[in-house]
Design a protein around this motif. Sequence first.
Motif, PDB file in Angstrom:
ATOM      1  N   TYR A   1      -8.767   8.543   5.870  1.00 48.27           N
ATOM      2  CA  TYR A   1      -8.441   7.569   5.904  1.00 48.27           C
ATOM      3  C   TYR A   1      -6.631   8.191   5.513  1.00 48.27           C
TER       4      TYR A   1
ATOM      5  N   ASP B   1      -2.012   6.027   2.196  1.00 42.99           N
ATOM      6  CA  ASP B   1      -2.180   4.832   1.659  1.00 42.99           C
ATOM      7  C   ASP B   1      -3.454   3.564   1.970  1.00 42.99           C
ATOM      8  N   GLY B   2      -4.328   4.105   2.734  1.00 40.71           N
ATOM      9  CA  GLY B   2      -5.706   3.392   2.862  1.00 40.71           C
ATOM     10  C   GLY B   2      -5.808   3.473   4.476  1.00 40.71           C
TER      11      GLY B   2
ATOM     12  N   GLU C   1     -12.878   2.628  -2.245  1.00 41.24           N
ATOM     13  CA  GLU C   1     -13.558   2.063  -0.691  1.00 41.24           C
ATOM     14  C   GLU C   1     -14.168   0.585  -0.879  1.00 41.24           C
TER      15      GLU C   1
ATOM     16  N   ARG D   1     -13.588   6.310  -3.986  1.00 43.54           N
ATOM     17  CA  ARG D   1     -13.876   8.041  -2.769  1.00 43.54           C
ATOM     18  C   ARG D   1     -14.036   9.134  -3.442  1.00 43.54           C
TER      19      ARG D   1
ATOM     20  N   HIS E   1      -8.535   7.294  -3.181  1.00 45.61           N
ATOM     21  CA  HIS E   1      -9.314   6.118  -2.080  1.00 45.61           C
ATOM     22  C   HIS E   1      -9.763   5.253  -2.972  1.00 45.61           C
TER      23      HIS E   1
ATOM     24  N   ALA F   1     -10.727   1.067   3.103  1.00 48.98           N
ATOM     25  CA  ALA F   1      -9.904   1.804   1.283  1.00 48.98           C
ATOM     26  C   ALA F   1      -8.336   1.229   1.464  1.00 48.98           C
ATOM     27  N   VAL F   2      -8.252   1.154  -0.107  1.00 48.18           N
ATOM     28  CA  VAL F   2      -7.169   1.243  -0.275  1.00 48.18           C
ATOM     29  C   VAL F   2      -6.499   2.497  -1.449  1.00 48.18           C
ATOM     30  N   GLY F   3      -5.122   2.890  -0.510  1.00 49.49           N
ATOM     31  CA  GLY F   3      -4.848   3.988  -1.028  1.00 49.49           C
ATOM     32  C   GLY F   3      -4.360   3.955  -2.256  1.00 49.49           C
TER      33      GLY F   3
ATOM     34  N   ALA G   1       0.957  -1.781   0.172  1.00 48.27           N
ATOM     35  CA  ALA G   1       0.067   0.355  -0.010  1.00 48.27           C
ATOM     36  C   ALA G   1       1.227   0.947  -0.037  1.00 48.27           C
ATOM     37  N   PRO G   2       0.422   2.450  -0.178  1.00 47.07           N
ATOM     38  CA  PRO G   2      -0.533   2.434  -1.472  1.00 47.07           C
ATOM     39  C   PRO G   2      -0.542   1.780  -2.751  1.00 47.07           C
TER      40      PRO G   2
END
Lengths: 505, 681
Positions: free
Chosen positions: B335, B338-339, B113, B62, B111, B125-127, B32-33
């Motif tokens: 967040y 990086d999430g 989601e 997001r 991000h 969440a993922v960045g 991540a990210p």
Amino acid sequence: MPAQSVADLRFIYPELVLAGAIFAILFFDLAGRGDRSRGCATIALAGLVGAGVLAARDFLLCRGAHPAIEPHAIFSGLLAFDPFAAGMKVFFAMACALIVVFSIPTEEAGGGSAKGRGAGEFYGLFLCIVLGLYLMAGARNLLMLYLSLELVSVISFVMAGFRTEDHKSGEAALKYVIFGGASSGVMLYGMSWLFGATGSLDLGEIAAALATTDSKAAVFVGVLGVLAGFGYKISAVPFHMWAPDVYEGAPTAITAFLSVGPKAAGFAMMLRFFTQALGANAEVVPLDLPWPLVGGILAAVTMTVGNLTALGQNNVKRMLAYSSVAHAGYILMGFSVFDDLGMRSMLFYITVYCFMNLGAFLVVMAVAERTGSERIEAFRGLGRRAPLLAAAMAIFLFSLTGLPPMAGFIGKFYLFVALLEKGGTGYALLAVIGALNSVVALFYYARVLKAMYLRNAAEPEAEGPVPVRPLYGATLAALVVPTVVLGLYWMPVFALVGESLNFAR
Amino acid sequence: MIRSIPLVLALSLSSALAWADGPPRIEVVGKAPVKIKAGGTAAFRLANTGGARLEISEIRVRTSEAMPAPAGFSVVQDEGLLEPLEPGQKRTVSVAFRPSGPHRAKQLFGHVEILSNDPAHRRIAVGVVTSKGSLLGDHMLSCITFVPLAGVLAIFLLFLVKRSSDRLCQIIAYVTTAISLALSIWLVIQYDPGFGRADGNAGMQFIEHSVWVAGFNIEYFLGVDGISVTMVLLTAIISFVGVIVSTSVTRQVPGYYAMYLLLVTGMFGVFVSLDFFLFYVFWEVMLLPMYFLIGIWGGPRKEYAAIKFFLYTLAGSVLMLLALILLYYNSEPTYLVDGRAAQHTFSMVEMMLNSYDQLGLTVAGVSMTRLCWVFLFIGFAIKVPMFPFHTWLPDAHVEAPTAISVILAGVLLKMGTYGMMRINFAILPEATQWAASAMAVFGVINIIYGAFCAMAQEDLKKLVAYSSVSHMGFCLLGLSALTPQGMNGAVLQMFNHGTITAMLFTLVGVVYDRAHTREIGKFGGLASEMPLYTAFVGLAFMASLGLPGLSGFISEALVFLGSFPVWPVATIIAITGVIITAAYHLWALQRVFLGKFNESWRKSHALEATGGKFPEMNLRELASLAPLAAIVIVLGFYPLPILNLIGTGLEDLRQMVVSADHAAVARAGSSALDLLAAGPR
């Protein structure tokens, strides 16, 4: 019971190592010939490193390293074996080892005198204090609390008066004895009230008894009395009067030690006493006693008085004495919050304070060694005469002020965070008082900066470069690096501090 | 984390019957990210590491109305994207970033989601971030900021090996500030002036965003919008000019340049930080070198001036620190880049999304937002400096060496108004509306009071110092109006005042170097001695008093145009300030340059080397003044380059403040750009 006590010996290896080192120093001093100061210092250093390593092992063990040992009470409840005690012991070993390195060839340690006399006494007594600090960190019984505190106090009196030929040193020791005697009397008296109200000396049993007792006033009076003892050790107002004289009169290495060791141990005891006996960190405080208010007032008064009195001091050691009073006040802000974050920020601040304050004293020592004076005038022109020494001092002073990117800022930041996260008008007011106090503090720290950088040396002949011994240079580097690094990357240390907040029940 | 464990336990116990082998557990596999290239796609993998089937209800970008994601950032809707995941199963999710729209985002810090039935992580969440893979492409702002710091390190290392000759240190200072200046100009060229909040990334460009202290949600977050890019340019110009002016420093030269470059790093840092904590660190880092620069290399009362500056600014910044903590602890969960989930945030961009006022918190019976606003405002007002916190300024200016006066007036004062916009206005818009009238009043007091004080001065440098107090009042007045013209005028005034006062202080330094005095009464008829110098002073004075055709006029006029509809009385009073301003400038000009030459100078000690004559400006002095004079003249005729730069970012900010008030009073007037576009060019 004796069998159990013998078995419990394995939980006090650090203390045993220290005791062994004390005897080793005494024998070495008796049997050796010639200048024995370096030998004694080496033994003391070895003892401290050994104790520190063993304490670190204990810390890992109670944290769950293999084979894990649950934190528990040892010696029939007199001492505790828990991450908190072990963590404090590691901290003491580190700080005290630095002080031993400081003190190696100075006059008072015997190195400079003809036959090297006094070195055995100096290091022997010093390790005795460290032993006392170790016991303070672990004590969980009122009697043990009192005994360990007195062990530290009584030997501190002797150490403060170590320069027998110096009147100031003698005066300092006497003042120390009188204030110490008075406050431990009050403390004992407070303990007797507590015992009367709860019928026990064991912190855990006191907590259990408090849950059922209705003698709120007696407990309150008792705790206030005990606070006098703690207040004396941490030099909180109004129990701080001894500090300036003792700091000024005692040998500088001892002053540095007194400003860090007993203060940290006092806070450690205070934390244990208030969490274990009084449950002050619980959601519902037993008996609904106003500890936050007491702590808040103590904090506000201590830092304000400390800072305002420091303004007028011309002796740097005396100024640092008042500054250490003020810092006790800052740390007490965390005490007035008394939740998890509050305690964490207190411990973190103590750690950071150790580095920066020891560093400042080390510079004072290095300057005094060359110029023979501890007054601000001795610092004049240091920026040119010893640029690195002056730069190190500037870093320590900025850190003590609480300016980023130094560690002192992060320490203070967390204290404010603890106050403001708790919320409420009182805490906000305390935070404002604390913030404005940093500004006042800047003023007197800046006087040293001014002398170092903005002024030339008082006499032209003093204008030459100030050499710094390599040993001091190395120790200074060992203190500057954490002071700066902890200002930029402090999470691992903060996490460790959090893990050590785990008390044996 | 520890606090959430009981909750997790309770939740998993309650569903123990449904989930025999434990609940489903969503996990993102990989680093991540997620890195993505503009115009390309990237993928990450979701895994179910729990004991039951994982139902994924939604995977989305997001985005929100207040802070939209850059256009073209999307989750690729593959077939079966939302199918449930059995325990142990994994799935690849693709995201695409194909910039579109009129203003294409070159960067992405967003991000994705994922909503699922994992009881512990209903929403994760993922960045997703872009990276160009080149040092300048990804770290432009860091380079601008830290190149001077590299100079500090270089000087320190040279000092350790005893090779720090004065000449070498000066060269290091020239090189590092020149690199920063070149990069800043490149930054301005690359900057897309039309890019706003609506185009994504909160309207920020050249973003650098990574986690600094994860445990306390502190991020290394840099970025510029129209306001800050202007200030970065100003800082770069002034700090380069400052090095030229610094030649007059002869004592402890290596230390001087080390402190100078540290100061430059601090200034850049303040203007590019978007993380409040980082901002505060840079803000304070500036204090230390400033103390030494005034205290060591200053004039006769340097010690007093240095400590006064230090104490005033620190008093302001500790209040700012408290406000910072209050704002942090009342911010909503969000967040990190990086999430990672963060309970609170220091990111100014995220703080803008919080509506602090609606929390309704009070401290000691005062609304928390208003208290924070006042704390922050005092912190910034001391820097501006606003009456009654201005008394440090004349002392600091008079005692500081010329180059430091140039930096102080040229850049440091702007940090005050910049901070107000970036933090007070953007994060606490409701409180800003509440306090706007007070700001206007203080602005007018600054204008009038500063001008009268300037008139009374005998010391030329003090006169310029008080003129700064007066001119920064225009910025306050313009900002308080909350109209496009007013705010554009204020930011333009920040830039113009920066260049004009830098000129003025340099010019005062020129005459001081020759005569070793700045007392106005001792001069007279200098015009015949130094005609070129007189011309430059005349230009700078005319620009400062707001002569049409020079840059100061445009910004002052815009401020008045913007503030008149809102604060008519205050504006009328402020305009009288212009007359006083003209008076003290012209009077000083007359006393120093016109009339008969004071013949006692012929036998003066100071002029012994030149035989009693005032030597004309030399090439170095000319080199430091000419670029500033060019900027003043060009912007006087054609201010659009700067206004264009500021425009979009400032309008977004203004909208944020104005729209926070739902019963917003419709304010008259079209945008400043339209106004200028309508007029003859």
